[in-house]
Structures are given as structure tokens and as C-alpha cells.
Design an enzyme around this catalytic site. Structure first.
Site, short mmCIF file in Angstrom:
data_model
loop_
_atom_site.label_atom_id
_atom_site.label_comp_id
_atom_site.label_asym_id
_atom_site.label_seq_id
_atom_site.Cartn_x
_atom_site.Cartn_y
_atom_site.Cartn_z
N ASP A 19 0.87 -1.16 0.00
CA ASP A 19 0.00 0.00 0.00
C ASP A 19 0.92 1.22 0.00
O ASP A 19 2.12 1.11 0.30
CB ASP A 19 -0.89 -0.04 1.25
CG ASP A 19 -1.77 1.18 1.39
OD1 ASP A 19 -2.39 1.58 0.38
OD2 ASP A 19 -1.81 1.74 2.48
N ASP A 21 -0.04 5.14 1.01
CA ASP A 21 -0.24 6.05 2.14
C ASP A 21 -0.37 5.26 3.44
O ASP A 21 -1.23 4.39 3.56
CB ASP A 21 -1.50 6.90 1.93
CG ASP A 21 -1.38 7.77 0.69
OD1 ASP A 21 -0.44 8.56 0.61
OD2 ASP A 21 -2.24 7.64 -0.21
N ASP A 177 -1.62 -1.15 5.82
CA ASP A 177 -1.91 -0.68 7.19
C ASP A 177 -3.39 -0.60 7.49
O ASP A 177 -3.78 -0.08 8.54
CB ASP A 177 -1.27 0.69 7.42
CG ASP A 177 -1.93 1.78 6.60
OD1 ASP A 177 -2.03 1.62 5.37
OD2 ASP A 177 -2.35 2.81 7.18
#
Length: 227
Positions: A19, A21, A177
Site C-alpha cells: 500500500d 499512504d 496498514d
């Protein structure tokens, strides 16, 4: 690194997908500048970074909702477009890779592995981020939130990334995250790694997301025998 019950340590597969960001990039300061410009245009005081940070991985609509609680979560589409327009001006001005990320990417490359990015950020903005970081030539594949008809938590972006690189999903690992990252990886048949240094709400329980491993910091992934 904390392994989930029943999982033994094993090297990363040939391709490591991330991922963007909250996983590779600490972009919350760019997002804060964006919402504070929107708030200033409406005569409101600046928002503090800790109040916005948990919402960053959930996208433009969620961040706008957090910045304007008076909307009660009902964010007009026009405000989402406004967010993206302002963010395009702030992109890369305040953000930076998380500590340990550059060394991690270098280690993956040195081991002869490839790495790529699957993000829900619009592809044109993600490409600008990569260019600003000097990652454009190093990143083996980039799939944005508008690249395909589906976005995470749907597995299609991860499956597309694997197919583009000519590898089976099981020969990749995905690091993210957010619960949507882990759901997408599980649905795609990829090992899923939870990045605990990222953005999440206080009530989130990453251990319940079904990831194969939970890691505290990017440098912890260097403990994996990548070669």
C-alpha cells in the site's frame, strides 16, 4: 515482527506489493495541509494532525468527513473533488517515506526481488508521488484506485498486479496498514502483512484482520530472509 499463531518465518516471495499512504509514505502532513485549506476557505480554524492521521488510509471522503464533523459523515461529492484538487497542489510538499522504508526497498532489490504498489489513491496522483521520490523506475508495477473497475478491498487490483508481473498471487506478499488491505490480500490468495506503523483508528484491532504477520516498523521486515 509478531507472527500470527500457526505461521512460521519464511522469506518474502519474489514480489513484494505495498500500500502507499500509511505504509510506504507518511503522507498525513500533505492531507492535513489539504483539509486546512478547505477549512480556512470556510472560516474555520486549522485541524490538528493527530485528529486527521487515523483517517488517512480511508481516503478523501473519510478525511473530509473527519475535517468537517458537522456533515455527520454525509460528504457531498463536490467536496471530495475539492479535496482531490487541493491535494494535487499539496502533494509531496510535506510528506516523506517512513523511517526504514528506503532501506527496505533497497534490500528487496538487492535480494533480486521486485516490489510494487497497489493503492486506492488515484493513479495519476500516485504516479506523481513516485516521480517525486525517484521511485518511478524502481517500482515494478503501480495500480491505483481508478486503474481498474474495482479497488481494495476487492482483490482485482492485487490480482492484476501479479498478472502484470507474470507471477502467481501466491508468489507475492502484500503489506498494508488498513483492514481493507488485508481483506484484499486474503481474497487474492496472497500472504498479508499488517503494517502497524500506519494510520488507524483507536478502536481498530489489527490482530483481528486475518493477516499472516504483524510488523511494528519497516525495518522489522529486514529480518525476513529475503534472499
Amino acid at each position: 515482527m509478531r507472527l500470527q499463531a500457526g505461521m512460521s518465518a519464511a522469506p518474502f516471495p519474489d514480489v513484494v506489493l505495498f500500500d502507499l499512504d500509511g505504509t510506504l509514505l507518511d503522507s498525513a502532513p500533505d492531507m492535513l495541509a489539504t483539509v486546512n485549506r478547505m477549512r480556512a476557505a470556510r472560516g474555520q480554524e486549522p485541524m490538528a494532525l493527530p485528529a486527521l492521521r487515523p483517517h488517512v488510509s480511508r481516503g478523501a471522503r473519510a478525511m473530509t468527513a473527519a475535517a468537517f464533523p458537522g456533515l455527520d459523515g454525509e460528504v457531498p461529492t463536490a467536496m471530495v473533488h475539492e479535496f482531490l484538487d487541493v491535494y494535487a497542489q499539496e502533494l509531496g510538499r510535506h510528506s516523506a517515506p517512513f523511517a526504514g522504508v528506503p532501506a527496505l526497498l533497497e534490500a528487496i532489490e538487492a535480494a533480486g526481488r521486485r516490489w510494487g504498489i497497489v493503492t486506492n489513491k488515484p493513479e495519476r496522483l500516485a504516479r506523481r508521488v513516485l516521480a517525486g521520490l525517484g521511485w518511478e523506475e524502481r517500482c515494478a508495477v503501480l495500480v491505483g484506485g481508478d486503474t481498474l473497475a474495482e479497488r481494495k478491498p476487492h482483490p482485482l487490483p492485487l490480482l492484476h498486479a501479479a498478472q502484470s508481473l507474470g507471477v502467481a498471487p501466491a508468489d507475492c506478499a502484500y503489506v498494508g496498514d488498513d483492514a481493507r488491505d488485508i481483506a484484499a490480500a486474503r481474497a487474492a490468495g496472497m500472504p498479508a502483512v499488517v503494517a502497524l506503523w500506519g494510520y488507524r483508528l483507536a478502536e481498530d484491532d489489527p490482530s483481528s484482520w486475518g493477516g499472516d504477520a504483524l510488523v511494528e516498523a519497516p525495518r522489522d521486515l529486514l529480518d525476513w530472509p529475503l534472499a
